[in-house]
Design a protein around this motif. Structure first.
Motif, short mmCIF file in Angstrom:
data_model
loop_
_atom_site.label_atom_id
_atom_site.label_comp_id
_atom_site.label_asym_id
_atom_site.label_seq_id
_atom_site.Cartn_x
_atom_site.Cartn_y
_atom_site.Cartn_z
N ARG A 121 0.89 -1.25 0.20
CA ARG A 121 0.14 -0.04 0.05
C ARG A 121 0.77 1.19 -0.11
NH1 ARG A 121 -2.44 -3.65 3.08
NH2 ARG A 121 -4.74 -4.04 3.01
N GLY A 122 0.04 2.41 -0.34
CA GLY A 122 0.96 3.65 -0.26
C GLY A 122 1.99 3.94 -1.24
N VAL A 123 2.07 3.22 -2.48
CA VAL A 123 3.12 3.21 -3.64
C VAL A 123 2.59 3.94 -4.66
CG1 VAL A 123 4.69 2.05 -4.78
CG2 VAL A 123 4.21 1.41 -2.30
N LYS A 124 2.71 5.26 -4.91
CA LYS A 124 2.18 5.80 -6.15
C LYS A 124 3.55 6.16 -7.26
CE LYS A 124 -0.45 9.77 -7.43
NZ LYS A 124 -1.01 11.07 -6.90
N ASP A 125 4.15 6.73 -6.72
CA ASP A 125 5.14 7.62 -7.94
C ASP A 125 6.37 6.23 -7.99
OD1 ASP A 125 3.68 9.73 -8.25
OD2 ASP A 125 4.69 10.93 -6.41
N ILE A 126 6.87 6.21 -9.13
CA ILE A 126 8.02 5.36 -9.77
C ILE A 126 9.13 5.64 -8.54
CG2 ILE A 126 9.76 4.92 -11.40
CD1 ILE A 126 7.84 5.51 -13.63
N GLY A 127 9.49 4.41 -7.88
CA GLY A 127 10.44 4.35 -6.97
C GLY A 127 10.05 4.71 -5.59
N ASP A 128 8.75 4.65 -5.20
CA ASP A 128 8.34 4.87 -3.95
C ASP A 128 8.50 3.43 -3.32
OD1 ASP A 128 7.30 7.41 -4.02
OD2 ASP A 128 5.45 6.73 -4.16
N ILE A 129 8.38 2.15 -4.09
CA ILE A 129 8.44 0.81 -3.34
C ILE A 129 10.02 0.61 -2.86
CG2 ILE A 129 9.38 -0.33 -5.47
CD1 ILE A 129 7.13 -2.31 -4.72
N GLU A 130 10.88 1.48 -3.02
CA GLU A 130 12.26 1.32 -2.69
C GLU A 130 12.21 1.69 -1.22
OE1 GLU A 130 14.73 3.51 -5.23
OE2 GLU A 130 13.95 2.42 -6.97
N ASN A 131 11.27 2.58 -0.80
CA ASN A 131 11.06 3.19 0.47
C ASN A 131 10.24 2.38 1.53
OD1 ASN A 131 12.59 5.36 0.12
ND2 ASN A 131 10.87 6.40 -0.84
N SER A 132 10.00 0.80 1.09
CA SER A 132 9.12 -0.12 1.53
C SER A 132 9.84 -1.31 2.01
CB SER A 132 8.05 -0.27 1.21
OG SER A 132 8.26 -1.35 -0.08
N SER A 133 9.50 -2.02 2.69
CA SER A 133 10.01 -3.47 2.77
C SER A 133 9.56 -4.48 1.83
CB SER A 133 9.76 -4.08 4.49
OG SER A 133 8.31 -4.21 4.47
N ALA A 134 8.92 -4.10 1.05
CA ALA A 134 8.11 -5.02 -0.11
C ALA A 134 9.22 -5.48 -1.05
CB ALA A 134 7.18 -4.21 -0.83
N PRO A 135 10.37 -5.04 -1.28
CA PRO A 135 11.25 -5.85 -2.24
C PRO A 135 11.75 -6.95 -1.47
CG PRO A 135 11.59 -3.24 -2.53
CD PRO A 135 10.42 -3.48 -1.46
N GLU A 136 12.23 -6.86 -0.17
CA GLU A 136 12.80 -7.97 0.59
C GLU A 136 11.71 -8.75 0.72
OE1 GLU A 136 14.50 -8.40 4.85
OE2 GLU A 136 14.89 -6.36 4.02
N GLU A 137 10.52 -8.49 1.11
CA GLU A 137 9.40 -9.58 1.33
C GLU A 137 9.15 -10.28 -0.05
OE1 GLU A 137 5.72 -8.01 2.86
OE2 GLU A 137 7.00 -6.43 3.41
N ALA A 138 9.28 -9.78 -1.08
CA ALA A 138 8.93 -10.37 -2.68
C ALA A 138 10.38 -11.36 -2.90
CB ALA A 138 8.93 -9.33 -3.55
#
Length: 179
Positions: free
Chosen positions: A154-171
């Motif tokens: 959640r809360g990921v809108k602009d390109i690159g926002d995902i880098e500020n979350s734990s999601a890449p590590e979870e994936a």
């Protein structure tokens, strides 16, 4: 070692969904064959529900588009991972076109046993993913597939926002868990 096909439903070539899918692939490739299939690279028309694939030789659709290439990739897959941005509480239209084109007896030649789900949404709503999760569960039940798991961001809108979350590590960890 499994053959994994990741269907990426974002038209943004290097967007958040693509980054999440790549993180999953980076983890999964350690013990599996992984192929990323991006909707941005294929021209797939929506299913029109004519059912001509049920009577045509080889169950081929009358539409002459890139879905033929995707069928070939899915024919060899053991695991499929759906990765999509969330638009109005659903997967992207381009990815939905691919999913709908699986309404063909040809799918009975596939050997898919497991399914995974990676979703990226801009909103923070607690029930943001509920409609997609319901459809995911129905697909699992109907085709008697096993879920490998989900990563919901959640809360990921602009390109690159995902880098500020734990999601890449979870994936990555989800992909790496497939031994």
């Amino acid at each position: 070692m499994s053959n994994i096909v990741i269907l990426v439903g974002s038209m943004r070539i290097n967007g958040n969904t693509a980054q999440l899918a790549q993180s999953f692939a980076d983890g999964a490739v350690q013990n599996n064959n992984v192929e990323i299939v991006s909707v941005a690279d294929y021209n797939v028309n929506p299913c029109i529900g004519c059912n001509s694939c049920f009577v045509r030789e080889g169950n081929k659709c009358f539409q002459d588009d890139d879905m033929v290439k995707i069928y070939e990739k899915l024919r060899n897959a053991d695991i499929v991972v759906i990765a999509s941005p969330v638009y109005f509480y659903g997967i992207s239209a381009q990815l939905k076109a691919i999913v709908d084109r699986l309404h063909t007896p040809m799918r009975n030649t596939f050997h898919i046993k497991k399914l995974g789900l990676l979703l990226v949404g801009a909103a923070q709503l607690p029930n943001l993913f509920d409609p997609i999760l319901m459809q995911y569960q129905m697909v699992l039940d109907f085709f008697k597939l096993k879920s490998i798991g989900t990563v919901l961001v959640r809360g990921v809108k602009d390109i690159g926002d995902i880098e500020n979350s734990s999601a890449p590590e979870e994936a990555y960890e989800l992909g790496n868990s497939l031994v």
